[in-house]
Design an enzyme around this catalytic site. Structure first.
Site, PDB file in Angstrom:
ATOM      1  N   TYR A  78       0.839  -1.211   0.000  1.00 15.53           N
ATOM      2  CA  TYR A  78       0.000   0.000   0.000  1.00 15.53           C
ATOM      3  C   TYR A  78       0.871   1.258   0.000  1.00 15.53           C
ATOM      4  O   TYR A  78       0.631   2.207  -0.760  1.00 15.53           O
ATOM      5  CB  TYR A  78      -0.901  -0.049   1.236  1.00 15.53           C
ATOM      6  CG  TYR A  78      -1.899   1.067   1.366  1.00 15.53           C
ATOM      7  CD1 TYR A  78      -3.067   1.089   0.609  1.00 15.53           C
ATOM      8  CD2 TYR A  78      -1.691   2.111   2.268  1.00 15.53           C
ATOM      9  CE1 TYR A  78      -3.999   2.107   0.754  1.00 15.53           C
ATOM     10  CE2 TYR A  78      -2.613   3.132   2.420  1.00 15.53           C
ATOM     11  CZ  TYR A  78      -3.769   3.129   1.655  1.00 15.53           C
ATOM     12  OH  TYR A  78      -4.680   4.148   1.808  1.00 15.53           O
TER      13      TYR A  78
ATOM     14  N   LYS B   2       1.055   4.230  -2.792  1.00 21.07           N
ATOM     15  CA  LYS B   2       0.738   5.625  -2.472  1.00 21.07           C
ATOM     16  C   LYS B   2       1.940   6.544  -2.692  1.00 21.07           C
ATOM     17  O   LYS B   2       1.774   7.715  -3.039  1.00 21.07           O
ATOM     18  CB  LYS B   2       0.224   5.727  -1.026  1.00 21.07           C
ATOM     19  CG  LYS B   2      -1.100   4.987  -0.804  1.00 21.07           C
ATOM     20  CD  LYS B   2      -2.208   5.547  -1.674  1.00 21.07           C
ATOM     21  CE  LYS B   2      -3.547   4.878  -1.468  1.00 21.07           C
ATOM     22  NZ  LYS B   2      -4.612   5.454  -2.306  1.00 21.07           N
TER      23      LYS B   2
END
Ligand code: NAP
Length: 250
Positions: free
Chosen positions: A158, A162
């Site tokens: 993740y 990002k």
């Protein structure tokens, strides 16, 4: 819906049916945008969001597409532009998690998150940039995360997605700055949605203890930042990462 010719600006929000995406749709509708609410599987939630947008006196439609598929992304952005005859704002909000420590993380966990969070935004930007360049006007806002700036144990996939969105944002900002198209990222901290509701009590307490504001954030607070960057008034802001995190990332 057939092609419309009206004077209102128009926006597309990926994953707009629920969570932060829903709040963004409503904030944009309140600001006078016609809104295309994208969803992958939550059709009923997207319909409700579109209805709630219409209550602000604007037009709103739902468009189904899975952002992990490049053809569906191209069709989605083109359909959004056709629906209202223009596309002023693209918000790449759709996102997923598949949290695990790296020793347990499989390639499939990594691909799943990168495909939805980073490649999905890349595919949507690719088509939107072409349209916006021709219009000589556009606003693209990518939903990053404080985790993309600082990392987080158990979220290497993740965090990479990002952080990648921040690189994508800054690069596109440089490519399109001279053409009236701004590209910015919003990096939320710990926000109350289905995504964070899935966290364990221990993880929630740990996250909350890292927030100087001492409370979890609301989706509407993220949406206000997105609505500002989507406005005509934000014309001289591009390539930025705006943290909405109660001081978490300081
Ligand atoms: P959420 O409640 O889990 O909602 C996720 C949204 O993404 C849903 O609308 C979902 O649509 C959509 N989505 C997922 N996969 C998709 C796909 N393949 N194609 C199209 N749509 C897809 O998440 P959230 O908390 O609102 O988060 C929204 C964004 O903010 C995400 O990018 C997230 O990473 C970011 N963010 C959230 C937080 C937080 O604390 N909540 C913090 C930092 C950043 P369907 O239901 O139709 O599948």
């Amino acid at each position: 819906m057939s092609e419309q010719n009206n004077t209102r600006p128009a926006a597309l929000v990926t994953g707009g049916g629920r969570g932060i995406g829903r709040a963004i749709c409503l904030a944009l509708a309140k600001a006078g945008f016609d809104v295309c609410v994208n969803y992958a599987s939550s059709a009923a939630a997207a319909e409700q969001t579109a209805l709630d947008c219409q209550a602000f006196g604007v037009q709103a439609v739902t468009l189904q597409a899975d952002v992990t598929d490049p053809v569906q992304c191209q069709n989605l952005v083109e359909a959004a532009a056709k629906t209202f005859g223009r596309l002023d704002v693209l918000v790449n909000n759709a996102g997923v998690t598949a949290d695990k420590l790296i020793l347990r993380m499989q390639e499939a966990d990594f691909d799943k998150v990168l495909n939805a969070n980073l490649k999905g935004a890349f595919f949507c930007c690719k088509t939107a940039c072409k349209l916006m360049m021709r219009q000589r006007y556009g606003r693209i806002i990518n939903l990053s995360s404080v985790v993309g700036l600082h990392g987080n144990a158990g979220q290497s996939n993740y965090a990479a997605s990002k952080a990648g969105l921040i690189g994508l944002t800054k690069s596109l900002a440089k490519e399109f700055a001279a053409r009236g198209v701004t590209v910015n990222a919003v990096a939320p901290g710990f926000i109350e949605t289905d995504m964070t509701a899935a966290m364990s009590e221990t993880a929630r307490e740990a996250a909350l203890s890292a927030v100087p504001a001492g409370r979890i954030g609301r989706a509407e607070e993220v949406a206000q930042a997105v609505a500002f960057l989507a406005s005509a008034e934000a014309a001289y802001i591009t390539g930025q990462v705006l943290c909405v995190d109660g001081g978490m990332g300081m």
